[in-house]
Write an enzyme that holds these catalytic residues in place. Structure first.
Site, PDB file in Angstrom:
ATOM      1  N   HIS A 117      82.478 -92.066 -14.330  1.00  0.00           N
ATOM      2  CA  HIS A 117      82.812 -91.932 -15.736  1.00  0.00           C
ATOM      3  C   HIS A 117      83.452 -93.237 -16.189  1.00  0.00           C
ATOM      4  O   HIS A 117      84.102 -93.919 -15.411  1.00  0.00           O
ATOM      5  CB  HIS A 117      83.797 -90.782 -15.937  1.00  0.00           C
ATOM      6  CG  HIS A 117      83.711 -90.182 -17.308  1.00  0.00           C
ATOM      7  ND1 HIS A 117      82.847 -89.146 -17.616  1.00  0.00           N
ATOM      8  CD2 HIS A 117      84.366 -90.457 -18.456  1.00  0.00           C
ATOM      9  CE1 HIS A 117      82.990 -88.822 -18.890  1.00  0.00           C
ATOM     10  NE2 HIS A 117      83.906 -89.609 -19.428  1.00  0.00           N
TER      11      HIS A 117
ATOM     12  N   ASP B 248      87.914 -79.362 -23.645  1.00  0.00           N
ATOM     13  CA  ASP B 248      87.839 -80.827 -23.806  1.00  0.00           C
ATOM     14  C   ASP B 248      86.817 -81.185 -24.877  1.00  0.00           C
ATOM     15  O   ASP B 248      87.022 -82.097 -25.665  1.00  0.00           O
ATOM     16  CB  ASP B 248      87.484 -81.514 -22.490  1.00  0.00           C
ATOM     17  CG  ASP B 248      87.270 -83.005 -22.715  1.00  0.00           C
ATOM     18  OD1 ASP B 248      88.230 -83.670 -23.148  1.00  0.00           O
ATOM     19  OD2 ASP B 248      86.150 -83.500 -22.521  1.00  0.00           O
TER      20      ASP B 248
ATOM     21  N   ARG C 284      89.984 -85.548 -31.501  1.00  0.00           N
ATOM     22  CA  ARG C 284      90.722 -86.794 -31.229  1.00  0.00           C
ATOM     23  C   ARG C 284      90.015 -87.978 -31.856  1.00  0.00           C
ATOM     24  O   ARG C 284      90.643 -88.913 -32.355  1.00  0.00           O
ATOM     25  CB  ARG C 284      90.839 -87.013 -29.708  1.00  0.00           C
ATOM     26  CG  ARG C 284      91.865 -86.117 -29.052  1.00  0.00           C
ATOM     27  CD  ARG C 284      91.739 -86.154 -27.541  1.00  0.00           C
ATOM     28  NE  ARG C 284      91.890 -87.480 -27.001  1.00  0.00           N
ATOM     29  CZ  ARG C 284      91.233 -87.950 -25.928  1.00  0.00           C
ATOM     30  NH1 ARG C 284      90.387 -87.159 -25.272  1.00  0.00           N
ATOM     31  NH2 ARG C 284      91.416 -89.169 -25.500  1.00  0.00           N
TER      32      ARG C 284
ATOM     33  N   SER D 294      91.110 -85.490 -20.103  1.00  0.00           N
ATOM     34  CA  SER D 294      89.771 -85.287 -20.657  1.00  0.00           C
ATOM     35  C   SER D 294      88.718 -85.626 -19.600  1.00  0.00           C
ATOM     36  O   SER D 294      87.793 -84.843 -19.326  1.00  0.00           O
ATOM     37  CB  SER D 294      89.602 -86.181 -21.897  1.00  0.00           C
ATOM     38  OG  SER D 294      88.262 -86.362 -22.224  1.00  0.00           O
TER      39      SER D 294
ATOM     40  N   LYS E   4      86.488 -82.738 -16.868  1.00  0.00           N
ATOM     41  CA  LYS E   4      85.015 -82.665 -16.814  1.00  0.00           C
ATOM     42  C   LYS E   4      84.522 -82.901 -15.392  1.00  0.00           C
ATOM     43  O   LYS E   4      83.591 -82.257 -14.927  1.00  0.00           O
ATOM     44  CB  LYS E   4      84.401 -83.725 -17.724  1.00  0.00           C
ATOM     45  CG  LYS E   4      84.536 -83.413 -19.196  1.00  0.00           C
ATOM     46  CD  LYS E   4      83.684 -84.346 -20.029  1.00  0.00           C
ATOM     47  CE  LYS E   4      84.283 -85.708 -20.252  1.00  0.00           C
ATOM     48  NZ  LYS E   4      85.153 -85.858 -21.384  1.00  0.00           N
TER      49      LYS E   4
HETATM   50  N1  URA Z   1      86.016 -90.548 -22.067  1.00  0.00           N
HETATM   51  C1  URA Z   1      86.338 -89.216 -22.048  1.00  0.00           C
HETATM   52  O1  URA Z   1      85.588 -88.394 -21.530  1.00  0.00           O
HETATM   53  N2  URA Z   1      87.483 -88.838 -22.597  1.00  0.00           N
HETATM   54  C2  URA Z   1      88.347 -89.704 -23.162  1.00  0.00           C
HETATM   55  O2  URA Z   1      89.377 -89.297 -23.622  1.00  0.00           O
HETATM   56  C3  URA Z   1      88.014 -91.091 -23.188  1.00  0.00           C
HETATM   57  C4  URA Z   1      86.825 -91.497 -22.629  1.00  0.00           C
END
Ligand code: URA
Length: 441
Positions: free
Chosen positions: A82, A161, A168, A183, A187
Site C-alpha cells: 500500500h 474506512d 476525510r 485507514s 484494510k
Molecule cells: N491511503 C489510505 O488507504 N488511507 C489513507 O488515509 C491515506 C492513504
C-alpha cells in the site's frame, strides 16, 4: 455514551478508551452518527492525535467493521502493498504483475484518489470494463485463477474506512498519522495478507511532508502490524516531484504500459523494484537471494515481457478490455489542451508535486467534492523534471482534459497558474533527487 461527549473529550486532548472507539466505528458503519459529527471528530483527532493504543483500537475496530478474509488455505505467502499516496504514483499496476510473475499470490486492496493524490482504483477504472468490485468470498477463487487481484473496498471490507476515507478527502482531515495508519492497516488486516509492504511517500506531494513525520508514520504502522501479528516493512520514498512523467488516470495507465514494455523512466523503475524486492524477500521465492539479485530478476521480468503479459491477465480477469497488442482500451482519450515551453536555458530545479497534483485535480483528474465524477482523460505530462537540462523553447509540460468531459477555461487558467508556480529553472546544474530515502522493518 454519546458522540458529542467523544468529540469534546478528544477536542480537549483526552485519551479515548477501547469502548468509546468501538462506539464511534460502530456508529459510522451503521450510519447512526451524522456526517457533521464524524467530521468534527476527525478534525479533533487530526489536531490532538491518538496514542498507539488508541490507534491500534481504531485499526482493529475498522478492520472488524466488515468481513475479515481468511486466505490461509491459499498456498504461499500472501503479500500486500500500500502507498500513503502521491502524485503520479503508478507503482501498483506495475508492481503487481512483476511480483506475480515470481509465482507469488498478490491480493491488493486499493483506494480511490484522496485530496490531491491519485488513487489506484480510479486509475484501473479508466480501463473499459475493468471492475474493482471483488467480494471477499471471491478472493480465493480469483487468486487461484489469476494469481493476483486488485480490489476496492466493498460494503463487506472495512466499510467504516471506506466511509471515513471519502469524508476525510473533503474535510481537510487526511494528513493525520493515526487516521492514515488506521485507514491503511485496517484494510490490510481485513484483506488477509500475511505480510505487508508499505510505500511511505514523503515530500510536498505526500501527506507526510518531511522525513521525520514519514518515519513517525512508518513506526506507527509497524507497531500496529506487530499487534496484529503481520510483519510490516516500510519503504520511504521521495515525493518532492511526481513519480514518472504522467499525472492523471488514463495518462498514468499509459505510462504503466510503456514501463511494462521496457520503456520505463528510471525513477519509476527504482521505486517499483525496491518495493518488489521487499515483497519478494518475505516469500520463499526470495529466500537466500541478495537485494541486487532480486532487483535484477525483477528487471528481467519486465525486459522479457513476462510482467506485461501478467498485466494483461489481470486486466482480463477483472473484465477489462485489451486491444490486439495487449494494451488496455480506455473509457476516454486524453485531449491535449496546451503545451508550455521553457522561456530560458538552464536546469530544472523545482517540479513541485503538490502544485502539479492540485493542477491535475483542477483539470478534472481528482475530486474536489465527495461525489465528483473524475475526468479520466485529464492530467499532465511532464517533459522535464528536476535535474534535467533545458533550452529555451523546450517543452516543459502539457495539460490534458478528457475528450468527453472538458473543464471550463477558468479551471484551465487556474491549473496553468499552479503549473507556473510548480516549475523553476536555475542557471547551475541541479542533482536529481534520490527516489528511496530509507527502508524500515
Ligand atoms: N491511503 C489510505 O488507504 N488511507 C489513507 O488515509 C491515506 C492513504
Amino acid at each position: 455514551m454519546n458522540m458529542l461527549e467523544l468529540i469534546e473529550k478528544k477536542r480537549d486532548g483526552g485519551v479515548l478508551d477501547t469502548k468509546e472507539i468501538e462506539f464511534f466505528v460502530d456508529g459510522v458503519t451503521h450510519k447512526t452518527i451524522p456526517d457533521y459529527q464524524i467530521s468534527s471528530f476527525l478534525m479533533a483527532v487530526l489536531w490532538r492525535g491518538m496514542n498507539d493504543r488508541e490507534t491500534a483500537d481504531l485499526t482493529m475496530a475498522m478492520a472488524h467493521s466488515g468481513k475479515i478474509c481468511d486466505l490461509s488455505d491459499i498456498p504461499g505467502v500472501k503479500v500486500d502493498k500500500h502507498s500513503t499516496g502521491g502524485v503520479g504514483d503508478k507503482v501498483t499496476p506495475i508492481l503487481l504483475p512483476v511480483v506475480s510473475s515470481f509465482g507469488i499470490p498478490c491480493v491488493k486492496l486499493s483506494g480511490r484518489g484522496l485530496g490531491f493524490t491519485g488513487g489506484t482504483i480510479d486509475k484501473f477504472e479508466s480501463i473499459s470494463g475493468f471492475s474493482t468490485t471483488v467480494k471477499p468470498e471471491e478472493f480465493k477463487a480469483r487468486i487461484e485463477k489469476c494469481g493476483m487481484l486488485l480490489g476496492g473496498q466493498t460494503e463487506d471490507l472495512a466499510p467504516c474506512d471506506k466511509y471515513l476515507y471519502a469524508l476525510r478527502d473533503v474535510t481537510g482531515t487526511v494528513p493525520s498519522i493515526p487516521l492514515i495508519s488506521s485507514s491503511i492497516m485496517s484494510k490490510k488486516i481485513a484483506g488477509g495478507a500475511d505480510a505487508i509492504v508499505l510505500d511511505i511517500t514523503c515530500g510536498s506531494g505526500a501527506f507526510m511532508k518531511d522525513l521525520k513525520s514519514a518515519e513517525e508514520l512508518a513506526n506507527s504502522m509497524i507497531a500496529i502490524g506487530k499487534l496484529a501479528g503481520r510483519p510490516v516493512t516500510c519503504v520511504l520514498s521521495s515525493m518532492v516531484q511526481p513519480l514518472g512523467a504522467m499525472v492523471g488516470n488514463i495518462l498514468e495507465m499509459q505510462e504503466v504500459v510503456a514501463t511494462l514494455q521496457g520503456q520505463g523512466r528510471p525513477d519509476v523503475i527504482k521505486v517499483v523494484t525496491t518495493m518488489a524486492c521487499e515483497m519478494i524477500k518475505r516469500t520463499p521465492q526470495g529466500r537466500g537471494k541478495s537485494d541486487e539479485e532480486i532487483i535484477g530478476e525483477c528487471k528481467k521480468k519486465i525486459e522479457s515481457g513476462e510482467a506485461f503479459s501478467r498485466f494483461g491477465d489481470l486486466i482480463l480477469s477483472q473484465g477489462g478490455i485489451l486491444d490486439a497488442s495487449g494494451c488496455p482500451i480506455y473509457v476516454d482519450e486524453p485531449f491535449e489542451v496546451m503545451t508550455v515551453y521553457a522561456d530560458r536555458d538552464g536546469y530544472v530545479s523545482r517540479c513541485d508535486a503538490l502544485e502539479i497534483g492540485e493542477a491535475s485535480c483542477l483539470l478534472g483528474a481528482g475530486r474536489m467534492e465527495k461525489d465528483d465524477v473524475i475526468d479520466m482523460g485529464a492530467g499532465i505530462r511532464l517533459s522535464k523534471k528536476v535535474g534535467d537540462k533545458v533550452s529555451r523553447g523546450d517543452a516543459l509540460f502539457t495539460l490534458y482534459t478528457g475528450s468527453k468531459a472538458r473543464v471550463s477555461d477558468e479551471r484551465v487558467d487556474e491549473a496553468l497558474m499552479k503549473m507556473d508556480g510548480a516549475f523553476e529553472i536555475a542557471d547551475e546544474p541541479v542533482e536529481t533527487p534520490k527516489e528511496i530515502l530509507g527502508v524500515i522493518s
